[in-house]
Design a protein around this motif. Structure first.
Motif, PDB file in Angstrom:
ATOM      1  N   GLY A  70       0.811  -1.217   0.000  1.00 40.71           N
ATOM      2  CA  GLY A  70       0.000   0.000   0.000  1.00 40.71           C
ATOM      3  C   GLY A  70       0.839   1.259   0.000  1.00 40.71           C
ATOM      4  N   SER A  71       1.986   1.215   0.685  1.00 44.02           N
ATOM      5  CA  SER A  71       2.855   2.389   0.722  1.00 44.02           C
ATOM      6  C   SER A  71       3.485   2.666  -0.644  1.00 44.02           C
ATOM      7  CB  SER A  71       3.943   2.217   1.792  1.00 44.02           C
ATOM      8  OG  SER A  71       4.864   1.211   1.427  1.00 44.02           O
ATOM      9  N   TYR A  72       3.686   1.626  -1.450  1.00 39.57           N
ATOM     10  CA  TYR A  72       4.250   1.798  -2.799  1.00 39.57           C
ATOM     11  C   TYR A  72       3.174   2.084  -3.844  1.00 39.57           C
ATOM     12  CZ  TYR A  72       8.732  -0.229  -1.311  1.00 39.57           C
ATOM     13  OH  TYR A  72       9.909  -0.474  -0.697  1.00 39.57           O
ATOM     14  N   MET A  73       1.944   1.737  -3.526  1.00 35.76           N
ATOM     15  CA  MET A  73       0.882   1.757  -4.524  1.00 35.76           C
ATOM     16  C   MET A  73       0.654   3.132  -5.138  1.00 35.76           C
ATOM     17  SD  MET A  73      -2.947   0.363  -4.183  1.00 35.76           S
ATOM     18  CE  MET A  73      -2.649  -1.318  -4.673  1.00 35.76           C
ATOM     19  N   ARG A  74       0.609   4.182  -4.330  1.00 38.79           N
ATOM     20  CA  ARG A  74       0.341   5.515  -4.850  1.00 38.79           C
ATOM     21  C   ARG A  74       1.388   5.917  -5.888  1.00 38.79           C
ATOM     22  NH1 ARG A  74      -2.905   8.442  -2.543  1.00 38.79           N
ATOM     23  NH2 ARG A  74      -2.516   7.814  -0.413  1.00 38.79           N
ATOM     24  N   THR A  75       2.652   5.721  -5.559  1.00 36.13           N
ATOM     25  CA  THR A  75       3.724   6.072  -6.502  1.00 36.13           C
ATOM     26  C   THR A  75       3.613   5.257  -7.778  1.00 36.13           C
ATOM     27  OG1 THR A  75       5.169   6.583  -4.647  1.00 36.13           O
ATOM     28  CG2 THR A  75       6.224   6.230  -6.778  1.00 36.13           C
ATOM     29  N   THR A  76       3.348   3.976  -7.632  1.00 38.87           N
ATOM     30  CA  THR A  76       3.220   3.101  -8.791  1.00 38.87           C
ATOM     31  C   THR A  76       2.057   3.533  -9.674  1.00 38.87           C
ATOM     32  OG1 THR A  76       4.155   1.264  -7.541  1.00 38.87           O
ATOM     33  CG2 THR A  76       2.913   0.709  -9.519  1.00 38.87           C
ATOM     34  N   MET A  77       0.926   3.872  -9.070  1.00 36.41           N
ATOM     35  CA  MET A  77      -0.242   4.297  -9.842  1.00 36.41           C
ATOM     36  C   MET A  77       0.012   5.617 -10.563  1.00 36.41           C
ATOM     37  SD  MET A  77      -3.329   3.209  -7.281  1.00 36.41           S
ATOM     38  CE  MET A  77      -4.631   3.847  -8.317  1.00 36.41           C
ATOM     39  N   ILE A  78       0.690   6.542  -9.911  1.00 41.05           N
ATOM     40  CA  ILE A  78       0.991   7.829 -10.541  1.00 41.05           C
ATOM     41  C   ILE A  78       1.909   7.632 -11.739  1.00 41.05           C
ATOM     42  CG2 ILE A  78       2.221  10.025 -10.220  1.00 41.05           C
ATOM     43  CD1 ILE A  78       1.113  10.012  -7.323  1.00 41.05           C
ATOM     44  N   VAL A  79       2.985   6.894 -11.543  1.00 37.75           N
ATOM     45  CA  VAL A  79       3.933   6.673 -12.640  1.00 37.75           C
ATOM     46  C   VAL A  79       3.279   5.870 -13.762  1.00 37.75           C
ATOM     47  CG1 VAL A  79       6.149   5.652 -13.269  1.00 37.75           C
ATOM     48  CG2 VAL A  79       5.943   6.924 -11.138  1.00 37.75           C
ATOM     49  N   SER A  80       2.500   4.861 -13.420  1.00 39.06           N
ATOM     50  CA  SER A  80       1.814   4.055 -14.444  1.00 39.06           C
ATOM     51  C   SER A  80       0.842   4.903 -15.251  1.00 39.06           C
ATOM     52  CB  SER A  80       1.065   2.890 -13.803  1.00 39.06           C
ATOM     53  OG  SER A  80       1.958   1.983 -13.245  1.00 39.06           O
ATOM     54  N   SER A  81       0.120   5.793 -14.586  1.00 40.83           N
ATOM     55  CA  SER A  81      -0.813   6.671 -15.298  1.00 40.83           C
ATOM     56  C   SER A  81      -0.069   7.612 -16.240  1.00 40.83           C
ATOM     57  CB  SER A  81      -1.646   7.479 -14.304  1.00 40.83           C
ATOM     58  OG  SER A  81      -2.525   6.650 -13.607  1.00 40.83           O
ATOM     59  N   ILE A  82       1.039   8.144 -15.782  1.00 42.22           N
ATOM     60  CA  ILE A  82       1.839   9.044 -16.629  1.00 42.22           C
ATOM     61  C   ILE A  82       2.378   8.289 -17.839  1.00 42.22           C
ATOM     62  CG2 ILE A  82       3.969  10.405 -16.733  1.00 42.22           C
ATOM     63  CD1 ILE A  82       3.367  11.193 -13.776  1.00 42.22           C
TER      64      ILE A  82
END
Length: 194
Positions: free
Chosen positions: A76-88
């Protein structure tokens, strides 16, 4: 294949003319491989961190439920960063595809605005994910606490964004597979295959 990739990268902002199916699909394959490679590169630190957490917990004698909770919390702590980068990355790939898709539509004697529709759906899916990002991260944390029912309820709210993304891909697949019109059409001469 390399010729198709080079041609499309050189023609990234050229919306006139026509692209053959082969040229278009080799370029799409390149973009899909690129997107998955970036996704895998993002996943490695997340999985590594979760596994490290599990190993430390197991070495300290943590119970199965506690290990699962620790792994989910770390993810969960990594998820936000992963989702942001994946969306970009997804938005960049969509933008890299637009001009090629317009030329592919022209090759089958179809208007380029269809590419705008696909791009709009893809961008709407990304915006939806950004809006729901906090809820999704919270759902992961709920799962870490053992409340899988609440976590699944939050995940079901993501269905609309997922469907928007799939609709965009379906448009690209259907119209990208359409046969070329032989000879010249209203968009120019028949395209060269690379």
């Amino acid at each position: 294949m390399l010729g198709a990739i080079k041609y499309n990268l050189r023609s990234i902002a050229r919306f006139d003319g026509r692209d053959a199916r082969q040229t278009f699909w080799f370029y799409v394959l390149f973009l899909v491989i690129l997107q998955y490679a970036v996704g895998m590169a993002l996943s490695v630190p997340m999985l590594g961190g979760a596994m490290t957490e599990a190993i430390h917990g197991a070495m300290n004698g943590a119970a199965q439920a506690e290990l699962q909770a620790r792994i989910m919390a770390k993810m969960g702590s990594y998820m936000r960063t992963t989702m942001i980068v994946s969306s970009i990355v997804s938005m960049v790939v969509s933008l890299l595809l637009v001009a090629s898709f317009v030329r592919r539509l022209h090759d089958s004697n179809r208007p380029g605005w269809i590419a705008g529709l696909a791009l709009g759906l893809s961008l709407a899916a990304r915006v939806f994910v950004w809006i729901k990002m906090d809820e999704l991260v919270d759902a992961t944390m709920l799962g870490a606490g053992g409340d899988m029912t609440a976590a699944m309820a939050v995940q079901s709210k993501m269905l609309a964004g997922t469907l928007l993304g799939w609709a965009a891909m379906l448009i690209v697949v259907v119209f990208g597979a359409w046969r070329s019109t032989p000879g010249p059409n209203r968009y120019g001469e028949q395209s060269v295959r690379y």
